[in-house]
Motif scaffolding. Sequence first.
Motif, short mmCIF file in Angstrom:
data_model
loop_
_atom_site.label_atom_id
_atom_site.label_comp_id
_atom_site.label_asym_id
_atom_site.label_seq_id
_atom_site.Cartn_x
_atom_site.Cartn_y
_atom_site.Cartn_z
N THR A 70 0.87 -1.17 0.00
CA THR A 70 0.00 0.00 0.00
C THR A 70 0.90 1.22 0.00
O THR A 70 1.80 1.33 0.84
N ALA A 71 0.70 2.11 -0.95
CA ALA A 71 1.54 3.31 -1.07
C ALA A 71 0.66 4.51 -1.39
O ALA A 71 -0.31 4.40 -2.15
N VAL A 72 1.01 5.64 -0.80
CA VAL A 72 0.34 6.92 -1.08
C VAL A 72 1.43 7.96 -1.28
O VAL A 72 2.37 8.04 -0.49
N TRP A 73 1.32 8.74 -2.38
CA TRP A 73 2.32 9.77 -2.60
C TRP A 73 1.67 11.11 -2.88
O TRP A 73 0.56 11.20 -3.41
N ARG A 74 2.40 12.16 -2.49
CA ARG A 74 1.89 13.54 -2.58
C ARG A 74 2.65 14.31 -3.66
O ARG A 74 3.87 14.27 -3.72
N HIS A 75 1.88 15.04 -4.47
CA HIS A 75 2.44 15.78 -5.60
C HIS A 75 2.73 17.22 -5.19
O HIS A 75 1.87 17.90 -4.62
N ALA A 76 3.94 17.67 -5.49
CA ALA A 76 4.27 19.08 -5.29
C ALA A 76 3.61 19.94 -6.35
O ALA A 76 3.27 21.10 -6.11
N ALA A 77 3.43 19.36 -7.54
CA ALA A 77 2.77 20.06 -8.64
C ALA A 77 1.99 19.03 -9.44
O ALA A 77 2.37 17.86 -9.53
N GLU A 78 0.89 19.46 -10.02
CA GLU A 78 0.05 18.56 -10.80
C GLU A 78 0.78 18.12 -12.06
O GLU A 78 1.25 18.94 -12.84
N PRO A 79 0.90 16.81 -12.27
CA PRO A 79 1.57 16.35 -13.49
C PRO A 79 0.72 16.61 -14.72
O PRO A 79 -0.50 16.73 -14.64
N ALA A 80 1.38 16.67 -15.86
CA ALA A 80 0.65 16.89 -17.11
C ALA A 80 -0.21 15.68 -17.45
O ALA A 80 -1.24 15.81 -18.11
N ASP A 81 0.20 14.51 -17.01
CA ASP A 81 -0.48 13.27 -17.34
C ASP A 81 -0.60 12.42 -16.08
O ASP A 81 0.38 11.79 -15.66
N ASP B 116 6.92 14.84 -3.69
CA ASP B 116 7.72 15.26 -2.53
C ASP B 116 7.69 14.25 -1.39
O ASP B 116 8.57 14.30 -0.52
N GLU B 117 6.71 13.37 -1.37
CA GLU B 117 6.53 12.51 -0.20
C GLU B 117 5.82 11.24 -0.62
O GLU B 117 4.89 11.28 -1.43
N ILE B 118 6.26 10.12 -0.08
CA ILE B 118 5.57 8.86 -0.31
C ILE B 118 5.57 8.07 0.99
O ILE B 118 6.58 8.01 1.69
N ARG B 119 4.42 7.51 1.32
CA ARG B 119 4.31 6.67 2.51
C ARG B 119 3.92 5.27 2.08
O ARG B 119 3.01 5.08 1.26
N LEU B 120 4.64 4.29 2.65
CA LEU B 120 4.41 2.90 2.31
C LEU B 120 4.05 2.08 3.54
O LEU B 120 4.57 2.32 4.64
N SER B 121 3.17 1.13 3.34
CA SER B 121 2.81 0.15 4.36
C SER B 121 3.01 -1.23 3.75
O SER B 121 2.35 -1.58 2.76
N LEU B 122 3.94 -2.01 4.34
CA LEU B 122 4.33 -3.30 3.78
C LEU B 122 4.18 -4.39 4.84
O LEU B 122 5.04 -4.52 5.72
N PRO B 123 3.13 -5.20 4.78
CA PRO B 123 3.08 -6.36 5.64
C PRO B 123 4.09 -7.41 5.17
O PRO B 123 4.27 -7.61 3.97
N ASN B 124 4.74 -8.05 6.12
CA ASN B 124 5.68 -9.12 5.79
C ASN B 124 4.89 -10.43 5.71
O ASN B 124 4.49 -10.99 6.73
N LYS B 125 4.62 -10.88 4.50
CA LYS B 125 3.83 -12.10 4.29
C LYS B 125 4.76 -13.30 4.41
O LYS B 125 5.39 -13.74 3.45
N HIS B 126 4.85 -13.82 5.64
CA HIS B 126 5.86 -14.82 5.96
C HIS B 126 5.65 -16.12 5.19
O HIS B 126 4.53 -16.61 5.04
N HIS B 127 6.77 -16.69 4.73
CA HIS B 127 6.80 -18.01 4.11
C HIS B 127 7.86 -18.83 4.86
O HIS B 127 9.04 -18.46 4.86
N PHE B 128 7.43 -19.90 5.50
CA PHE B 128 8.32 -20.71 6.32
C PHE B 128 8.58 -22.05 5.64
O PHE B 128 7.68 -22.65 5.03
#
Length: 296
Positions: free
Chosen positions: A181-192, A235-247
């Motif tokens: 899961t990732a969310v990022w914030r734009h300093a300026a609106e991209p053209a596309d 300018d900023e990105i926040r990530l949430s990464l669950p560790n999906k364990h494989h044993f």
Amino acid sequence: MPPTLGQNQYGKAETRVLRVTREGAVHRLRDLNVSVALSGDLAEVHLAGSNAAVLPTDTMKNTVYAFAREHGIASPEAFGALLARHFVASGPAIRRARVRVEEYAWERVPTTGEKAHSFVRAGNGTRTAQVTCDGGECETLSGLTGVTLLNTTDSEFRGYLKDRFTTLPETGDRVLATDVTAVWRHAAEPADWDGSHAVARGHLLAAFAGTYSRSLQQTLFAMGSAVIDNLPGIDEIRLSLPNKHHFLVDLEPFGMRNEGPDGAVYIAADRPYGLIEATVLREGAEARIPVDLTNT
């Protein structure tokens, strides 16, 4: 002392809208889930039961459908901005409008002839966007969720803190898997918007695949850094990464050794799981994405 009213908002959640655009025999579609939340000077509806300042949530739903028909859906971000600006101006009591959008991807089914109207639901993950307008100021967050990644090697975990409750053995080679899961914030609106999102997603995936991981924390920082380094408008990105364990499965009771150059057998553990979360910032940028990605 009598109770007082704290922060409050209301809106219409999870309006599903499918917009089909027909260009002769070639059809295109955008499949969205839209949630609207409004806040402002709304104390009287709570304290006195006055609905004078309340825009019905059914009206919000209808607006989503009408805007999809009238304006089309250029991107989740652009559509969210249209709605947010409209709703924040919908009444004098409304001070803030937040529009969250999830987009479900579809891919074309190859067909013969000139027909191009058959689609199959695309696999990995959901695109997200959030536009918040507070008066004349709007902020846009892009993102994704549910993108499942796995490396079968180039991951280790050792040298960690141990106490009398530690039973986890160190390993120099493990399966590393996560649901991004990732969310990022734009300093300026991209053209596309679509192009910007595709590039950011590509860098996240490439960094996961290309990083020799000594911890999921290290991998997270590499993924976030790849986005910041390659997209100057973010300018900023926040990530949430669950560790999906494989044993490794214990096959010794059957007289079998479960490791070697030819491979191994693992069990995918459902829960509990480690959860790694962090924000990566451009130098000098301010952290504004909420720490809890589920409550942005």
